[in-house]
Design an enzyme around this catalytic site. Structure first.
Site, PDB file in Angstrom:
ATOM      1  NE  ARG A   1      -4.331  -1.495   1.590  1.00 49.32           N
ATOM      2  CZ  ARG A   1      -5.188  -2.102   2.391  1.00 49.32           C
ATOM      3  NH1 ARG A   1      -4.958  -2.164   3.677  1.00 49.32           N
ATOM      4  NH2 ARG A   1      -6.289  -2.632   1.903  1.00 49.32           N
TER       5      ARG A   1
ATOM      6  CE  LYS B   1     -21.377 -14.837   6.334  1.00 49.45           C
ATOM      7  NZ  LYS B   1     -21.612 -13.600   7.105  1.00 49.45           N
TER       8      LYS B   1
ATOM      9  N   GLY C   1     -10.151  -8.758  -0.768  1.00 50.97           N
ATOM     10  CA  GLY C   1      -8.979  -8.824   0.099  1.00 50.97           C
ATOM     11  C   GLY C   1      -8.351 -10.203   0.155  1.00 50.97           C
TER      12      GLY C   1
ATOM     13  N   GLY D   1     -13.204  -4.176   0.063  1.00 50.84           N
ATOM     14  CA  GLY D   1     -14.610  -3.753   0.106  1.00 50.84           C
ATOM     15  C   GLY D   1     -14.950  -2.782  -1.012  1.00 50.84           C
TER      16      GLY D   1
HETATM   17  P1  ADP Z   1     -12.602 -11.880  -0.734  1.00 51.80           P
HETATM   18  O1  ADP Z   1     -11.983 -11.265   0.504  1.00 51.80           O
HETATM   19  O2  ADP Z   1     -11.587 -12.152  -1.793  1.00 51.80           O
HETATM   20  O3  ADP Z   1     -13.779 -11.095  -1.216  1.00 51.80           O
HETATM   21  P2  ADP Z   1     -14.215 -13.675   0.868  1.00 51.80           P
HETATM   22  O4  ADP Z   1     -13.934 -12.842   2.066  1.00 51.80           O
HETATM   23  O5  ADP Z   1     -15.592 -13.651   0.325  1.00 51.80           O
HETATM   24  O6  ADP Z   1     -13.166 -13.322  -0.312  1.00 51.80           O
HETATM   25  O7  ADP Z   1     -13.918 -15.201   1.183  1.00 51.80           O
HETATM   26  C1  ADP Z   1     -12.686 -15.666   1.620  1.00 51.80           C
HETATM   27  C2  ADP Z   1     -12.867 -16.774   2.609  1.00 51.80           C
HETATM   28  O8  ADP Z   1     -13.728 -17.771   2.104  1.00 51.80           O
HETATM   29  C3  ADP Z   1     -11.561 -17.467   2.915  1.00 51.80           C
HETATM   30  O9  ADP Z   1     -11.236 -17.232   4.264  1.00 51.80           O
HETATM   31  C4  ADP Z   1     -11.839 -18.938   2.642  1.00 51.80           C
HETATM   32  O10 ADP Z   1     -11.302 -19.818   3.634  1.00 51.80           O
HETATM   33  C5  ADP Z   1     -13.350 -18.990   2.689  1.00 51.80           C
HETATM   34  N1  ADP Z   1     -13.857 -20.142   1.930  1.00 51.80           N
HETATM   35  C6  ADP Z   1     -13.627 -20.451   0.645  1.00 51.80           C
HETATM   36  N2  ADP Z   1     -14.189 -21.634   0.325  1.00 51.80           N
HETATM   37  C7  ADP Z   1     -14.777 -22.100   1.442  1.00 51.80           C
HETATM   38  C8  ADP Z   1     -15.521 -23.279   1.760  1.00 51.80           C
HETATM   39  N3  ADP Z   1     -15.746 -24.195   0.836  1.00 51.80           N
HETATM   40  N4  ADP Z   1     -15.958 -23.433   3.031  1.00 51.80           N
HETATM   41  C9  ADP Z   1     -15.716 -22.479   3.960  1.00 51.80           C
HETATM   42  N5  ADP Z   1     -15.030 -21.337   3.729  1.00 51.80           N
HETATM   43  C10 ADP Z   1     -14.571 -21.153   2.480  1.00 51.80           C
HETATM   44 MG    MG Z   2     -12.613 -11.266   2.560  1.00 53.73          MG
END
Ligand code: ADP
Ligand code: MG
Length: 394
Positions: free
Chosen positions: A37, A198, A351, A374
């Site tokens: 950053r 989610k 992230g 975000g």
């Molecule tokens: P980003 O930060 O890239 O937007 P998210 O915060 O939505 O991504 O998701 C990341 C998290 O999702 C990670 O900590 C990962 O462990 C979790 N994750 C991915 N696949 C699964 C799964 N099948 N079951 C539970 N958690 C999961």
């Molecule tokens: Mg995340």
């Protein structure tokens, strides 16, 4: 891009307030573990100095909750920035008040000061007008280079622009150019990969991408809500029961719009949520009771890889599995590798996705990795970010 940038304004001899995102991770001893950053902001800072501006940097750091927290002072950041710039960076003890005003008044062209953590004042996150005015009073011009905070309407991201001409820094410009080009005029086929934790976090993104992408590749925990919506069992996988109907309607919308909607054909399941859990590969329609989906399987990863290699633009948000546990990182690794090898424009937002790509050592091989988790999500939802809206139009 339709917003003015630092290239569009004269800055010689001017006091320029630059909102940066220096919210870097520290280890237990207070050392910076990842200075991306800071390095990403150097272009804007160096440009301003070279043009003879007096550069007043402002950032938040951690979550002090409106109180002074000694461990969240910006001194380590100032030291690192000074090394990178090979120039002194004076860290002030606050971001408002007579001492700060005196220090700014004593600046010469090309000087750099760093204000103390903005979030030591509760007025920052409250977008308090008086606080915004006191920040604005330090400068003649405002530059926002903090894309990662642009989705928040705070005093230093929105309020201050009421009182100063406001333009984008180079990092902000880069983020907006890559993300908006992918969404508005992508080289096709445009493939969006969505994973992560989610469905509920990503509904807005899926909705918006359904109107733009040619294909959607689904992975991560949201896979299992979609599998249930298709009438399959998901064992003990993370399923958002109250989102199953929504998942079904998103798939129907994809079909109507002729967007190809891919779910993994196989998955890696585990007998519990642990790094050393027993695990096996099963077809996605045959997850055994009691087992939970932790990653997309090797066949799915290969199929996704093929689609990614043939794409014109790839936008990725959300890991394919629980990549923090090495045995369940395979799907995320294969997708990242395919993106690295693809000649497509490749963009990573989110992230955890960005962290996964860094961790795999593939960051340099992506066209663009967003610095804003975000903020990039909200952008992909098609929303205008408040910190961008207040910048002057070209
Ligand atoms: P980003 O930060 O890239 O937007 P998210 O915060 O939505 O991504 O998701 C990341 C998290 O999702 C990670 O900590 C990962 O462990 C979790 N994750 C991915 N696949 C699964 C799964 N099948 N079951 C539970 N958690 C999961
Ligand atoms: Mg995340």
């Amino acid at each position: 891009m339709n917003k003015k940038t630092v290239s569009d304004v004269r800055v010689r001899g001017k006091r320029v307030l630059v909102r940066v995102d220096f919210n870097v991770p520290l280890d237990d001893e207070g050392r910076i573990t990842d200075d991306r950053r800071i390095t990403e902001s150097l272009r804007t800072i160096s440009h301003l100095r070279a043009q003879g501006a007096r550069v007043i940097l402002a950032s938040h750091f951690g979550r002090p909750g409106g109180k002074v927290k000694e461990e969240l002072r910006l001194d380590p950041v100032a030291a690192r920035l000074s090394e990178l710039l090979r120039a002194p960076v004076r860290k002030l003890s606050d971001c408002a008040g007579p001492e700060v005003e005196a220090a700014v008044a004593a600046m010469k062209d090309g000087d750099v000061v760093l204000l103390e953590n903005l979030r030591f004042h509760p007025e920052e996150e409250a977008n308090d007008d008086r606080f915004a005015r006191s920040l604005a009073a330090l400068a003649d011009l405002y530059v926002n280079d903090a894309f990662g905070t642009a989705h928040r309407a705070h005093a230093s991201t929105v309020g201050v622009a009421r009182y100063l001409p406001a333009v984008a820094g180079f990092l902000m410009e880069k983020e907006l150019v890559y993300l908006s080009r992918a969404l508005e005029s992508p080289t096709r086929p445009f493939v969006a990969i969505l994973g992560g934790k989610k469905v509920s976090d990503k509904i807005g993104v899926i909705r918006n991408l359904l109107t733009k992408a040619d294909a959607l590749l689904i992975g991560g925990a949201m896979t299992y809500t979609f599998l249930r919506a298709r009438g399959h069992q998901a064992g003990a996988s993370l399923v958002e029961e109250d989102k199953i109907d929504l998942a079904r309607s998103l798939m129907e919308e994809a079909a109507q719009r002729k967007v190809v909607f891919h779910l993994p054909e196989d998955v890696v399941v585990a007998d519990r949520f642990a790094e050393d859990a027993a695990h096996k590969i099963v077809p996605a329609q045959a997850i055994p009771p009691g087992w939970m989906g932790m990653d997309i399987g090797p066949r799915a990863a290969e199929a996704y890889g093929r689609i990614i290699r043939e794409a014109g633009t790839v936008l990725w948000n959300g890991p394919m599995g629980v990549f923090e546990f090495p045995v369940f990182a395979g799907g995320t690794r294969e997708v990242a590798k395919a993106m690295a090898e693809s000649s497509a424009v490749t963009i990573v937002g989110g992230g955890d996705s960005a962290a996964a790509v860094e961790q795999l050592g593939l960051a340099d091989r992506m066209t663009h990795i967003s610095t804003g988790g975000g903020a990039s999500l909200e952008f992909m939802e098609g929303r205008e970010l408040p910190g961008v809206a207040v910048l002057l139009d070209k």
